[in-house]
Write an enzyme that holds these catalytic residues in place. Structure first.
Site, PDB file in Angstrom:
ATOM      1  N   LYS A 121      -8.761  14.143   4.221  1.00 24.17           N
ATOM      2  CA  LYS A 121      -7.916  12.947   4.237  1.00 24.17           C
ATOM      3  C   LYS A 121      -7.021  13.054   5.450  1.00 24.17           C
ATOM      4  O   LYS A 121      -6.991  14.102   6.101  1.00 24.17           O
ATOM      5  CB  LYS A 121      -7.072  12.867   2.959  1.00 24.17           C
ATOM      6  CG  LYS A 121      -6.342  14.183   2.622  1.00 24.17           C
ATOM      7  CD  LYS A 121      -5.648  14.160   1.274  1.00 24.17           C
ATOM      8  CE  LYS A 121      -6.573  14.183   0.088  1.00 24.17           C
ATOM      9  NZ  LYS A 121      -6.635  12.944  -0.668  1.00 24.17           N
ATOM     10  N   ARG A 122      -6.269  11.985   5.776  1.00 22.80           N
ATOM     11  CA  ARG A 122      -5.340  12.097   6.891  1.00 22.80           C
ATOM     12  C   ARG A 122      -4.355  13.248   6.641  1.00 22.80           C
ATOM     13  O   ARG A 122      -4.036  13.576   5.498  1.00 22.80           O
ATOM     14  CB  ARG A 122      -4.577  10.783   7.090  1.00 22.80           C
ATOM     15  CG  ARG A 122      -5.390   9.710   7.781  1.00 22.80           C
ATOM     16  CD  ARG A 122      -5.864  10.113   9.157  1.00 22.80           C
ATOM     17  NE  ARG A 122      -4.771  10.163  10.109  1.00 22.80           N
ATOM     18  CZ  ARG A 122      -4.500   9.237  11.000  1.00 22.80           C
ATOM     19  NH1 ARG A 122      -5.268   8.165  11.108  1.00 22.80           N
ATOM     20  NH2 ARG A 122      -3.480   9.365  11.824  1.00 22.80           N
TER      21      ARG A 122
ATOM     22  N   HIS B 217       0.791  -1.237   0.000  1.00 17.79           N
ATOM     23  CA  HIS B 217       0.000   0.000   0.000  1.00 17.79           C
ATOM     24  C   HIS B 217       0.812   1.270   0.000  1.00 17.79           C
ATOM     25  O   HIS B 217       0.256   2.339   0.221  1.00 17.79           O
ATOM     26  CB  HIS B 217      -0.903   0.035   1.235  1.00 17.79           C
ATOM     27  CG  HIS B 217      -2.125  -0.795   1.117  1.00 17.79           C
ATOM     28  ND1 HIS B 217      -3.295  -0.312   0.599  1.00 17.79           N
ATOM     29  CD2 HIS B 217      -2.366  -2.081   1.436  1.00 17.79           C
ATOM     30  CE1 HIS B 217      -4.212  -1.258   0.617  1.00 17.79           C
ATOM     31  NE2 HIS B 217      -3.671  -2.360   1.120  1.00 17.79           N
TER      32      HIS B 217
ATOM     33  N   LYS C 226     -14.307   8.744  -4.537  1.00 18.01           N
ATOM     34  CA  LYS C 226     -15.599   9.096  -3.940  1.00 18.01           C
ATOM     35  C   LYS C 226     -16.081  10.446  -4.478  1.00 18.01           C
ATOM     36  O   LYS C 226     -17.262  10.627  -4.779  1.00 18.01           O
ATOM     37  CB  LYS C 226     -15.493   9.170  -2.408  1.00 18.01           C
ATOM     38  CG  LYS C 226     -15.079   7.863  -1.734  1.00 18.01           C
ATOM     39  CD  LYS C 226     -14.727   8.102  -0.250  1.00 18.01           C
ATOM     40  CE  LYS C 226     -13.921   6.959   0.325  1.00 18.01           C
ATOM     41  NZ  LYS C 226     -13.278   7.308   1.615  1.00 18.01           N
TER      42      LYS C 226
ATOM     43  N   THR D 131      -8.423   6.815  -2.355  1.00 14.25           N
ATOM     44  CA  THR D 131      -9.785   6.369  -2.650  1.00 14.25           C
ATOM     45  C   THR D 131     -10.750   7.529  -2.446  1.00 14.25           C
ATOM     46  O   THR D 131     -11.833   7.540  -3.019  1.00 14.25           O
ATOM     47  CB  THR D 131     -10.215   5.189  -1.752  1.00 14.25           C
ATOM     48  OG1 THR D 131      -9.896   5.513  -0.393  1.00 14.25           O
ATOM     49  CG2 THR D 131      -9.506   3.910  -2.169  1.00 14.25           C
TER      50      THR D 131
ATOM     51  N   LYS E 252       0.771  14.421   1.475  1.00 14.35           N
ATOM     52  CA  LYS E 252      -0.519  14.792   0.892  1.00 14.35           C
ATOM     53  C   LYS E 252      -0.613  16.306   0.641  1.00 14.35           C
ATOM     54  O   LYS E 252      -1.453  16.767  -0.096  1.00 14.35           O
ATOM     55  CB  LYS E 252      -1.662  14.316   1.787  1.00 14.35           C
ATOM     56  CG  LYS E 252      -1.808  12.781   1.831  1.00 14.35           C
ATOM     57  CD  LYS E 252      -2.906  12.368   2.788  1.00 14.35           C
ATOM     58  CE  LYS E 252      -3.078  10.866   2.931  1.00 14.35           C
ATOM     59  NZ  LYS E 252      -3.898  10.253   1.869  1.00 14.35           N
TER      60      LYS E 252
HETATM   61  C1  LIG Z   1     -11.997   7.402   1.890  1.00 17.61           C
HETATM   62  C2  LIG Z   1     -11.528   7.806   3.229  1.00 17.61           C
HETATM   63  C3  LIG Z   1     -10.172   8.034   3.447  1.00 17.61           C
HETATM   64  C4  LIG Z   1      -9.128   7.933   2.352  1.00 17.61           C
HETATM   65  O1  LIG Z   1      -8.996   9.190   1.748  1.00 17.61           O
HETATM   66  P1  LIG Z   1      -7.752   9.563   0.796  1.00 17.61           P
HETATM   67  O2  LIG Z   1      -8.110  10.894   0.261  1.00 17.61           O
HETATM   68  O3  LIG Z   1      -7.731   8.511  -0.267  1.00 17.61           O
HETATM   69  O4  LIG Z   1      -6.552   9.556   1.635  1.00 17.61           O
HETATM   70  C5  LIG Z   1      -9.768   8.434   4.701  1.00 17.61           C
HETATM   71  N1  LIG Z   1     -10.658   8.605   5.699  1.00 17.61           N
HETATM   72  C6  LIG Z   1     -11.969   8.408   5.522  1.00 17.61           C
HETATM   73  C7  LIG Z   1     -12.892   8.640   6.657  1.00 17.61           C
HETATM   74  C8  LIG Z   1     -12.459   7.997   4.282  1.00 17.61           C
HETATM   75  O5  LIG Z   1     -13.769   7.781   4.130  1.00 17.61           O
END
Ligand SMILES: *Cc1c(COP(=O)(O)O)cnc(C)c1O
Length: 853
Positions: free
Chosen positions: A588-589, A397, A702, A698, A594
């Protein structure tokens, strides 16, 4: 409230259900043959049946009449009612799979970021309308009850959410899967802000009851730790090794339902909880040493107490290794003992199981299976290795070198002495092969070894996984390529066919249908039913992008989603979002790669532009930037970035001069629940990692599926999103991965970039002066210093390109029809990113199992 609905009246019951009869008769009750085979009939699938079951739950399980019940009572009763409707499918699915002897996908993951269960269960069971009516009949609001649920946050971010999407898809495709994981008593911390700084609060998700889990204490298994190994000669005269452990704990499984979407299939998530083998030492207790008497219990039960709140940087702590071994050892034992038939010949194990290793966290499962086969089942070493290799596949990953997990051998040897021996022997055999194949190339052997010597002797878990696994996959095209070329090049040279790609996906049930009911309805009206399990069908929306009336309705849905978000943030955070803005979202985190700091520099630059006389504020696009991000508690720079974003947000919020043109919101505690309201409201999706660092992402998927346009770098799955939605419907900017590598090799000097870009210099100077942080320059110091001195992820190098791309965003947004057209095309062309497709790819490329649907 009517008297009639206050208490469940048995005289209203039409026939007792067999399962009630069983519980009344108690353990002496001998089920008849048919009864043993046929699961009990669930409650009637109508409003009346639902109301009856709900009241039964409220009265007999919660022990309260409706008139005295709290919201939590009502939520629990509702959850258990919905659960009832899924039970028959669960029992039937289990029986069908056992009878057929299906090959099982054993998904091994230390994290499952599940999100709320009630919404998904209602959707899967097709009970949304019935439940709504039934609650209304009881004078209750189903939406209010749904909002009571605390989501099980048993994961950190993308990796854990991916696992949750995958098990959803496998159930929906009727593939036999058991998700194995850890039942953390405390999941990812709850984030709050104090003076803009992150403060972590324990997430006690179990405190008010957990209606979705089934504890199975009678299926507990013992897990050993520590001690030493001994050589001995067996009865057959063979030399053997035995592990003499020093201590053990019980692993108690808790089962969660994983319902497929309206197909009657219910798979299982099996999460393990640690329990002391002996609750306490009675002798010590009797002597009055109470604290010492329960010490062992506390120690054992600590194993599953709390999720490690790290994202992308493993800490290498002993408790973490305990967690890892604990859950994989329990899972393998449980599979062999309880899922396979009693007399099963383990030589045929690969016919019945494919263990998928979700990153390196479960990789200790490889020596564990070797140990079971060799030490406990008398397999010859080579025979055991042949079976073991066929049972595992590995998903990598990451690309960050610091994220590749290693375990120091002194720690591993202390905790799992037999496993360390096994890894050493596997490594010896492996290196012999390397030397043979590559003419005794010692340098290569050292590079490929499962054992690193510096800075401390440690086991490289990714190497162990790669050697053992039948298939190794990356999680997006670019990532898999870089995995082959940069992370594991020696291995891909040795075994080119071992490596493959499966691009990640997200479940459209949760992230489209539940999160965006308005758009879902519009889509169904346009292209008919069926797209939710065949997401490529969204392609049929393409012609509607040119239909002005459809665009109008699409915009109305987006406006409705924004309003829903406004309501939520108002009540949840006391944030009042302005209306009519471009909604620009980065959630995101928090991690340097990032590049939230790049987004922040852009915000500062927009703020400056509004304050300058250069542009007429009325001519700029009103924009609200929403951040959502948790930082690992020990990650200094990430926490400083959070504090800085909050300080800038407060400053801009208080500045009348920019009111109505620019706003920053940072709601605390970004989680799946918040994502479900935020993402459908977004216009612009921020995916701005440094190229070559984000494995897939991911979140990006979304957003695209919910009709946001992406501004992003050529990284992770952004590459595929852009290819699919088209260059015209994606705002690409920044260096490519090869360019990043080139710059890195040349020696990157952020100060040079700063000096050569007037706009960047101005934004950084403004930030450093304290003007963007309420006059307090100290607020910005850590982040600014870091950017100017090291800037590991080259935010400065991409700044100008980013600002230019944002100007293009504004120009496009000004053309409402063109923007809407692009948004619709994003939805229409993102069907590829369904996790159903990911699962089909795993089935074809990795597991060699076929789906039933
Ligand atoms: C989808 C999701 C992530 C992943 O987000 P990235 O932008 O791909 O890092 C992290 N936290 C939550 C709560 C999510 O639903």
């Amino acid at each position: 409230m009517t008297h009639e609905t206050d208490f469940h009246d048995d005289s209203r019951t039409v026939g007792e259900t067999p399962e009630m009869a069983t519980s009344v008769t108690g353990p002496q009750f001998e089920p008849t043959h048919e009864r043993a085979l046929t699961p009990a009939v669930g409650p009637a699938r109508d409003v009346d049946g639902f109301v009856r079951q709900f009241l039964r739950e409220l009265n007999y399980t919660q022990g309260v009449p409706l008139s005295r019940s709290t919201l939590n009572d009502q939520y629990l009763a509702l959850a258990r009612t919905v659960r009832h409707y899924l039970m028959q499918g669960w029992i039937r699915t289990g029986k069908r799979r056992r009878d057929a002897g299906d090959k099982v996908i054993g998904y091994l993951s230390a994290e499952y970021l599940l999100g709320r269960q009630l919404d998904n269960a209602l959707l899967a069971a097709g009970l949304e309308d019935i439940a709504r009516e039934a609650m209304k009949e009881c004078g209750l609001d189903v939406d209010l009850l749904r909002s009571q649920e605390i989501e099980p946050g048993l994961g950190n971010g993308g990796l854990g959410r991916l696992a949750a999407c995958f098990v959803d898809s496998l159930a929906t495709m009727d593939v036999s899967c058991i998700g194995y994981g850890i039942r953390y008593e405390y999941g990812i911390f709850k984030q709050t802000f104090e003076d803009g700084r992150q403060v972590e609060v324990p997430d006690s998700w179990l405190a008010l009851g957990s209606p979705w889990e089934f504890p199975q204490p009678d299926r507990a298994v013992q897990i050993d730790f520590g001690g030493h190994t001994e050589r001995y000669t067996g009865d057959d005269g063979r030399e053997r090794t035995r592990w003499v452990p020093a201590w053990d704990v019980q692993a108690v499984p808790y089962h969660l339902l994983v319902p497929g979407y309206r197909n009657g299939v219910v798979n299982t998530l099996r999460l393990w909880s640690a329990k002391a083998t002996n609750a306490f030492d009675l002798q010590l207790f009797n002597q009055g040493d109470y604290a010492e008497a329960v010490r062992a219990q506390t120690f054992a039960e600590n194993i599953t107490k709390v999720l490690y709140p790290e994202d992308s940087t493993p800490q290498g702590r002993e408790l973490r290794l305990q967690q890892q071994y604990f859950f994989v050892a329990a899972s393998i034992k449980d599979f062999i003992r309880h899922t396979l038939p009693a007399d099963f010949d383990l030589h045929r194990l690969p016919e019945r199981i494919a263990f998928q290793l979700n990153d390196t966290h479960p990789v200790i499962a490889i020596p564990e299976l070797m140990r079971i086969l060799v030490d406990e089942h008398d397999f010859e070493w080579d025979e055991a290795w042949d079976v073991t290799k066929q049972c595992f596949d590995y998903t990598c990953h990451t690309l960050l070198p610091e994220a590749l997990e290693v375990w120091p051998v002194d720690l591993l040897g202390r905790l799992l002495p037999r496993h360390l021996e096994i890894v050493y022997r596997l490594n010896e055999d492996f290196l012999a092969r390397v030397r043979e194949q590559f003419d005794g190339d010692e340098v290569r052997a050292r590079r490929m070894s499962m054992v690193q010597e510096n800075p401390v002797r440690a086991i490289r878990m990714a190497h162990l996984a790669t050697v053992a696994a039948t298939k190794v996959n990356g999680v997006a095209e670019l990532h898999s390529q870089l995995l082959r070329d940069k992370v594991l090049p020696d291995f891909s040279e040795m075994w080119p066919d071992k490596f493959t790609n499966v691009t990640n996906g997200v479940t459209p049930r949760r992230f489209v249908r539940i999160a965006n009911p308005g758009m879902s309805e519009l889509v169904t009206e346009a292209i008919g039913e069926g797209w939710l399990t065949d997401l490529e069908r969204l392609r049929e929306l393409e012609p509607f992008a040119d239909d002005a009336a459809f665009r109008e309705r699409f915009r109305a849905v987006k406006a409705g989603n924004k309003e829903r978000l406004r309501q939520l943030l108002h009540h949840r955070d006391g944030i009042d979002l302005p209306e009519g803005h471009l909604l620009d979202v980065m959630v995101k985190r928090l991690h340097e790669y990032k590049r939230q700091s790049l987004k922040l520099l852009h915000v500062v630059s927009l703020y400056q532009r509004l304050l300058s006389d250069e542009v007429d504020p009325e001519s700029t696009t009103p924009r609200t930037v929403v951040f959502g991000a948790k930082a690992a508690p020990g990650y200094f720079m990430a926490k400083e970035t959070i504090a800085l974003i909050n300080a800038v947000a407060a400053t801009i919020d208080a500045d009348e001069r920019v009111a109505g043109r620019l706003a920053i919101a940072f709601p605390a505690n970004y989680n799946v629940t918040l994502a479900e309201t935020l993402i459908p409201a977004a216009d612009l999706s921020e995916q701005i990692s440094l190229a070559g660092k984000e494995a897939s992402g991911t979140g990006n998927m979304k957003f695209a599926l919910n009709g946001a346009l992406t501004i992003g770098t050529d990284d992770g799955a952004n590459v595929e999103i852009r290819q699919l939605v088209g260059d015209d419907n994606f705002f690409l900017f920044g260096m490519t991965e090869p360019r990043v590598a080139e710059l890195q090799a040349k020696g990157y000097v952020p100060g040079d970039v700063y000096a050569s870009s007037p706009r960047l210099k101005s934004a950084i100077d403004f930030l450093a002066s304290g003007e963007a942080t309420g006059g307090d320059p100290s607020r910005a110091a850590a982040v600014v210093d870091d950017l100017l001195s090291s800037d590991r992820f080259m935010a400065l190098a991409d700044f100008d390109a980013y600002v230019e791309a944002q100007e293009k965003v504004e120009a496009t947004y000004a053309d409402t029809e063109a923007w809407t057209r692009s948004a619709i095309l994003n939805v229409a062309r993102s069907g590829f990113f369904s996790s159903d497709r990911s699962m089909r790819d795993y089935l074809d490329r990795i597991w060699n199992v076929s789906a039933r649907s």
